[in-house]
Scaffold this motif. Sequence first.
Motif, PDB file in Angstrom:
ATOM      1  N   ALA A 178       0.828  -1.211   0.000  1.00 43.14           N
ATOM      2  CA  ALA A 178       0.000   0.000   0.000  1.00 43.14           C
ATOM      3  C   ALA A 178       0.858   1.256   0.000  1.00 43.14           C
ATOM      4  CB  ALA A 178      -0.928  -0.011   1.213  1.00 43.14           C
ATOM      5  N   ALA A 179       1.902   1.262   0.807  1.00 43.71           N
ATOM      6  CA  ALA A 179       2.751   2.452   0.911  1.00 43.71           C
ATOM      7  C   ALA A 179       3.566   2.704  -0.347  1.00 43.71           C
ATOM      8  CB  ALA A 179       3.682   2.314   2.114  1.00 43.71           C
ATOM      9  N   ALA A 180       3.897   1.624  -1.073  1.00 43.64           N
ATOM     10  CA  ALA A 180       4.743   1.765  -2.265  1.00 43.64           C
ATOM     11  C   ALA A 180       3.938   2.007  -3.531  1.00 43.64           C
ATOM     12  CB  ALA A 180       5.605   0.523  -2.437  1.00 43.64           C
ATOM     13  N   GLY A 181       2.613   1.800  -3.473  1.00 45.06           N
ATOM     14  CA  GLY A 181       1.788   2.078  -4.642  1.00 45.06           C
ATOM     15  C   GLY A 181       1.370   0.872  -5.446  1.00 45.06           C
ATOM     16  N   GLY A 182       1.378  -0.320  -4.833  1.00 47.48           N
ATOM     17  CA  GLY A 182       0.892  -1.506  -5.521  1.00 47.48           C
ATOM     18  C   GLY A 182       1.956  -2.567  -5.708  1.00 47.48           C
ATOM     19  N   VAL A 183       1.518  -3.755  -6.149  1.00 49.85           N
ATOM     20  CA  VAL A 183       2.406  -4.901  -6.284  1.00 49.85           C
ATOM     21  C   VAL A 183       3.505  -4.638  -7.308  1.00 49.85           C
ATOM     22  CG1 VAL A 183       2.545  -7.317  -7.030  1.00 49.85           C
ATOM     23  CG2 VAL A 183       0.702  -6.576  -5.511  1.00 49.85           C
ATOM     24  N   ALA A 184       3.118  -4.181  -8.495  1.00 49.85           N
ATOM     25  CA  ALA A 184       4.110  -3.936  -9.546  1.00 49.85           C
ATOM     26  C   ALA A 184       5.140  -2.904  -9.102  1.00 49.85           C
ATOM     27  CB  ALA A 184       3.416  -3.483 -10.827  1.00 49.85           C
ATOM     28  N   ALA A 185       4.668  -1.842  -8.483  1.00 50.90           N
ATOM     29  CA  ALA A 185       5.578  -0.772  -8.052  1.00 50.90           C
ATOM     30  C   ALA A 185       6.539  -1.249  -6.980  1.00 50.90           C
ATOM     31  CB  ALA A 185       4.761   0.417  -7.545  1.00 50.90           C
ATOM     32  N   VAL A 186       6.039  -2.012  -6.029  1.00 49.44           N
ATOM     33  CA  VAL A 186       6.907  -2.433  -4.924  1.00 49.44           C
ATOM     34  C   VAL A 186       7.937  -3.448  -5.395  1.00 49.44           C
ATOM     35  CG1 VAL A 186       5.534  -4.372  -3.992  1.00 49.44           C
ATOM     36  CG2 VAL A 186       6.884  -2.935  -2.449  1.00 49.44           C
ATOM     37  N   LEU A 187       7.560  -4.347  -6.322  1.00 52.90           N
ATOM     38  CA  LEU A 187       8.521  -5.321  -6.837  1.00 52.90           C
ATOM     39  C   LEU A 187       9.593  -4.635  -7.687  1.00 52.90           C
ATOM     40  CD1 LEU A 187       6.231  -8.363  -7.721  1.00 52.90           C
ATOM     41  CD2 LEU A 187       7.916  -8.201  -5.878  1.00 52.90           C
ATOM     42  N   THR A 206      -5.095 -13.508  -1.288  1.00 52.41           N
ATOM     43  CA  THR A 206      -6.116 -14.022  -2.187  1.00 52.41           C
ATOM     44  C   THR A 206      -5.463 -14.583  -3.440  1.00 52.41           C
ATOM     45  OG1 THR A 206      -6.413 -11.955  -3.413  1.00 52.41           O
ATOM     46  CG2 THR A 206      -7.723 -12.237  -1.388  1.00 52.41           C
ATOM     47  N   LEU A 207      -6.219 -15.381  -4.190  1.00 48.79           N
ATOM     48  CA  LEU A 207      -5.717 -15.916  -5.448  1.00 48.79           C
ATOM     49  C   LEU A 207      -5.501 -14.807  -6.469  1.00 48.79           C
ATOM     50  CD1 LEU A 207      -7.877 -19.160  -5.744  1.00 48.79           C
ATOM     51  CD2 LEU A 207      -5.459 -18.975  -5.108  1.00 48.79           C
ATOM     52  N   ALA A 208      -6.342 -13.775  -6.430  1.00 45.05           N
ATOM     53  CA  ALA A 208      -6.174 -12.646  -7.343  1.00 45.05           C
ATOM     54  C   ALA A 208      -4.848 -11.938  -7.084  1.00 45.05           C
ATOM     55  CB  ALA A 208      -7.338 -11.673  -7.187  1.00 45.05           C
ATOM     56  N   GLN A 209      -4.502 -11.770  -5.805  1.00 49.34           N
ATOM     57  CA  GLN A 209      -3.221 -11.145  -5.469  1.00 49.34           C
ATOM     58  C   GLN A 209      -2.052 -12.040  -5.898  1.00 49.34           C
ATOM     59  OE1 GLN A 209      -3.666 -10.508  -1.246  1.00 49.34           O
ATOM     60  NE2 GLN A 209      -4.485  -8.435  -1.511  1.00 49.34           N
ATOM     61  N   LEU A 210      -2.214 -13.350  -5.757  1.00 40.99           N
ATOM     62  CA  LEU A 210      -1.172 -14.276  -6.200  1.00 40.99           C
ATOM     63  C   LEU A 210      -0.964 -14.149  -7.705  1.00 40.99           C
ATOM     64  CD1 LEU A 210       0.783 -16.663  -5.949  1.00 40.99           C
ATOM     65  CD2 LEU A 210      -1.203 -18.194  -6.079  1.00 40.99           C
ATOM     66  N   ASP A 211      -2.043 -14.126  -8.454  1.00 37.25           N
ATOM     67  CA  ASP A 211      -1.949 -14.003  -9.904  1.00 37.25           C
ATOM     68  C   ASP A 211      -1.235 -12.718 -10.295  1.00 37.25           C
ATOM     69  OD1 ASP A 211      -2.661 -14.906 -12.632  1.00 37.25           O
ATOM     70  OD2 ASP A 211      -3.913 -13.103 -12.620  1.00 37.25           O
ATOM     71  N   GLU A 212      -1.578 -11.619  -9.630  1.00 31.46           N
ATOM     72  CA  GLU A 212      -0.928 -10.340  -9.925  1.00 31.46           C
ATOM     73  C   GLU A 212       0.561 -10.402  -9.611  1.00 31.46           C
ATOM     74  OE1 GLU A 212      -1.262  -5.563  -8.845  1.00 31.46           O
ATOM     75  OE2 GLU A 212      -2.350  -7.040  -7.619  1.00 31.46           O
ATOM     76  N   ALA A 213       0.899 -10.986  -8.467  1.00 32.48           N
ATOM     77  CA  ALA A 213       2.305 -11.079  -8.071  1.00 32.48           C
ATOM     78  C   ALA A 213       3.100 -11.903  -9.077  1.00 32.48           C
ATOM     79  CB  ALA A 213       2.416 -11.687  -6.680  1.00 32.48           C
ATOM     80  N   LEU A 214       2.537 -13.005  -9.538  1.00 31.26           N
ATOM     81  CA  LEU A 214       3.228 -13.850 -10.508  1.00 31.26           C
ATOM     82  C   LEU A 214       3.404 -13.123 -11.836  1.00 31.26           C
ATOM     83  CD1 LEU A 214       1.453 -17.260  -9.771  1.00 31.26           C
ATOM     84  CD2 LEU A 214       3.816 -16.633  -9.175  1.00 31.26           C
TER      85      LEU A 214
END
Length: 287
Positions: A178-187, A206-214
């Motif tokens: 949340a602080a970094a601005g999302g999964v893509a931004a933080v990675l 959640t599975l949706a978060q897993l899919d986004e992270a992958l």
Amino acid sequence: MKHLSDYTAADLAELARQDVARALAEDVGTGDLTAALVDPARPARARILARESAVICGTPWVQAAVHALDPNARLTWHVTEGQRCEANQVVLSIEGLAQPLLSAERTALNFLQLLSAVATKTATFVQAVAGTRAAIVDTRKTLPGLRLAQKYAVTTGGGANHRVGLYDAVLIKENHIAAAGGVAAVLQRVRETAPQARFVEIEVETLAQLDEALRCGATMVLLDNMDIPTLQEAVHLNAGRAILEISGGVNLDTVRALAETGVDRISIGALTKDVKAIDFSMRFEAL
């Protein structure tokens, strides 16, 4: 600071020496008033007995405690590091001077009972998941000042170490995202700021978060507090792309079913946080 897996025998001995120095300072202080009743030149022979079955762990700390006060004491281990002893078995014989052995007794036993407890508990979990691909992994929920000692005990019991501290690896949680601005931004940010990290792990719920992270290139994912059906779906969705770890609500009643979902790692804070000391005692023999 080196990771524990890179420690040599000399490194481990130095770690034990430092831990023991702090322990003796708080226990012996300016001198053992009770042991002073004994003739300093009187020799002694003692045995340490296990009152219950356990995986022995902590021999470098026991040796450091005894040798700190009696450098010439002779220690003979009857059960080696990582081996299981039985109840009422003699695990160690010591010959030296009575006075320093009396002063070192509690410190030596404190380390032996704590580290053997961690190793024994870890071994129980490791056995519970035998035959699956899941490794049993520790956490940062350790006794302050004794993290490396406890993490060493986990490996002695057959488990694996997670990150040692905040400095050697990255674990991205909900607030970081949340602080970094999302999964893509933080990675993307972690690739720029922490190229030295041993690993980068991101937590999803959640599975949706897993899919986004992958999709964003995550190579290690922590699946937090998911039920068995969801974990099975997560393993299927992952299809071997990332290392999958689970945490939360793990105990001996649940760990086998969790491991059988096909995850790679199961992290358990109780390995180092909720330990019951193994019962050891030292007995002196007449000479």
